[in-house]
Design a protein around this motif. Structure first.
Motif, PDB file in Angstrom:
ATOM      1  N   UNK A   1      27.316 -21.036 -20.499  1.00 48.15           N
ATOM      2  CA  UNK A   1      28.105 -20.048 -21.239  1.00 48.15           C
ATOM      3  C   UNK A   1      27.190 -19.182 -22.105  1.00 48.15           C
ATOM      4  N   UNK A   2      26.208 -19.834 -22.733  1.00 51.21           N
ATOM      5  CA  UNK A   2      25.258 -19.084 -23.567  1.00 51.21           C
ATOM      6  C   UNK A   2      24.440 -18.121 -22.725  1.00 51.21           C
ATOM      7  N   UNK A   3      24.032 -18.561 -21.526  1.00 46.82           N
ATOM      8  CA  UNK A   3      23.234 -17.700 -20.653  1.00 46.82           C
ATOM      9  C   UNK A   3      24.036 -16.482 -20.227  1.00 46.82           C
ATOM     10  N   UNK A   4      25.299 -16.686 -19.890  1.00 46.83           N
ATOM     11  CA  UNK A   4      26.129 -15.546 -19.487  1.00 46.83           C
ATOM     12  C   UNK A   4      26.245 -14.533 -20.622  1.00 46.83           C
ATOM     13  N   UNK A   5      26.518 -15.022 -21.829  1.00 46.97           N
ATOM     14  CA  UNK A   5      26.646 -14.117 -22.973  1.00 46.97           C
ATOM     15  C   UNK A   5      25.313 -13.446 -23.293  1.00 46.97           C
TER      16      UNK A   5
END
Length: 301
Positions: free
Chosen positions: A212-216
């Protein structure tokens, strides 16, 4: 810095990143400061680097250079901080090395590795509330199966989840050795270390919400770059590499092409290297943790 973490693909990544020696750059994963130090060494006195790390231990590696701003926070918020620092017009380049640092793996009490008997922690930000022990002891069988299947690509993930749920009925699973004991019958006789590495990877990714952090981060990085600015990302496993590849190609991590009125794919970046660069044999021989690294380079359209 070398004791904390040996930077991977150092020359290749920094060379790909820097186009303007007086520009503004971000190191989204400061860690031991290896990449940041190399970037600073190639910049003029007017150049600047904004570095991020959510692990407080990394702050001890702070570099004494007035051109550096070091931010203790998750790189998923990169665009907010770029704006806060006053660069609303965008910056020249962003580098992210997505690997877990050697320091995190080698510090037993952090619980990242099955090599040590330690608390099941795995938090990159030690102020975060959820640990690996929380997930192992409270997650449903379905939830655990999903974690091991999606984030570790573990063969027999359903059986693994079932074994954990059965073991925790007798007593909580609080340490790495207790987890290893709970799943020992599922560990193959050959390539057992590789199997356990996948299990621990899956839990670490869930604890730290890495996907999720990578996507954001990817969305924020694209927003933060000026036209012609470079995004340079080093990945270490297929899940994150696929997300980076999809985002560069399609503008989203699912790899779903979205076309404009003229039928062109609407993506903010274009790939600079069609195939990812990988470490040379000499680098892998001196740093075995580099063996799975892939370097992708993109440019803001």
């Amino acid at each position: 810095m070398s004791e904390y973490h040996i930077p991977v693909l150092l020359d290749e990544s920094v060379t790909a990143l820097i186009g303007n020696v007086s520009g503004i750059y971000a190191d989204a994963t400061f860690g031991g400061g290896g990449h940041t130090s190399e970037i600073l060494s190639r910049l003029s006195p007017e150049g600047r680097v904004i570095a991020f790390d959510r692990d407080a231990d990394a702050l001890d590696n702070r570099i004494d250079d007035p051109r550096l701003t070091l931010i203790h926070n998750n790189f998923r918020f990169i665009h907010n901080f770029i704006l806060y620092e006053g660069y609303s017009g965008g910056i020249d380049g962003i580098l992210a090395d997505l690997g877990v640092s050697s320091h995190q793996f080698d510090t037993a009490e952090r619980g990242f590795s099955f090599r040590y008997d330690a608390p099941l922690d795995m938090r990159m930000n030690k102020e975060a509330k959820t640990t690996a022990a929380d997930i192992v002891n409270t997650g449903s069988e379905d939830a655990l199966e999903r974690i091991f299947r999606l984030y570790g690509e573990v063969e027999g993930s359903r059986r693994l989840a079932r074994m954990i749920c059965a073991a925790r009925e007798d007593s909580p699973i609080l340490t790495t050795s207790q987890l290893d004991k709970a799943i020992e019958k599922a560990v193959p006789k050959f390539a057992g270390h590789k199997f356990l590495a996948k299990v621990y990877q899956a839990l670490r990714i869930e604890v730290n919400q890495e996907m999720r952090s990578l996507e954001k981060f990817l969305v924020g990085a694209a927003q933060s770059l000026k036209s012609g600015g470079r995004l340079v990302v080093i990945t270490y496993h297929s899940l994150e590499d696929r997300m980076v590849k999809n985002f560069i190609k399609c503008g989203n991590v699912e790899g779903r092409p979205e076309k404009d009125f003229y039928g062109n794919i609407s993506a903010p970046l274009r790939a600079v290297n069609r195939k990812p660069s990988v470490p040379q044999e000499k680098e892998i021989a001196s740093n075995t943790r580099a063996r799975s690294a892939k370097l992708r380079i993109a440019e803001k359209i």
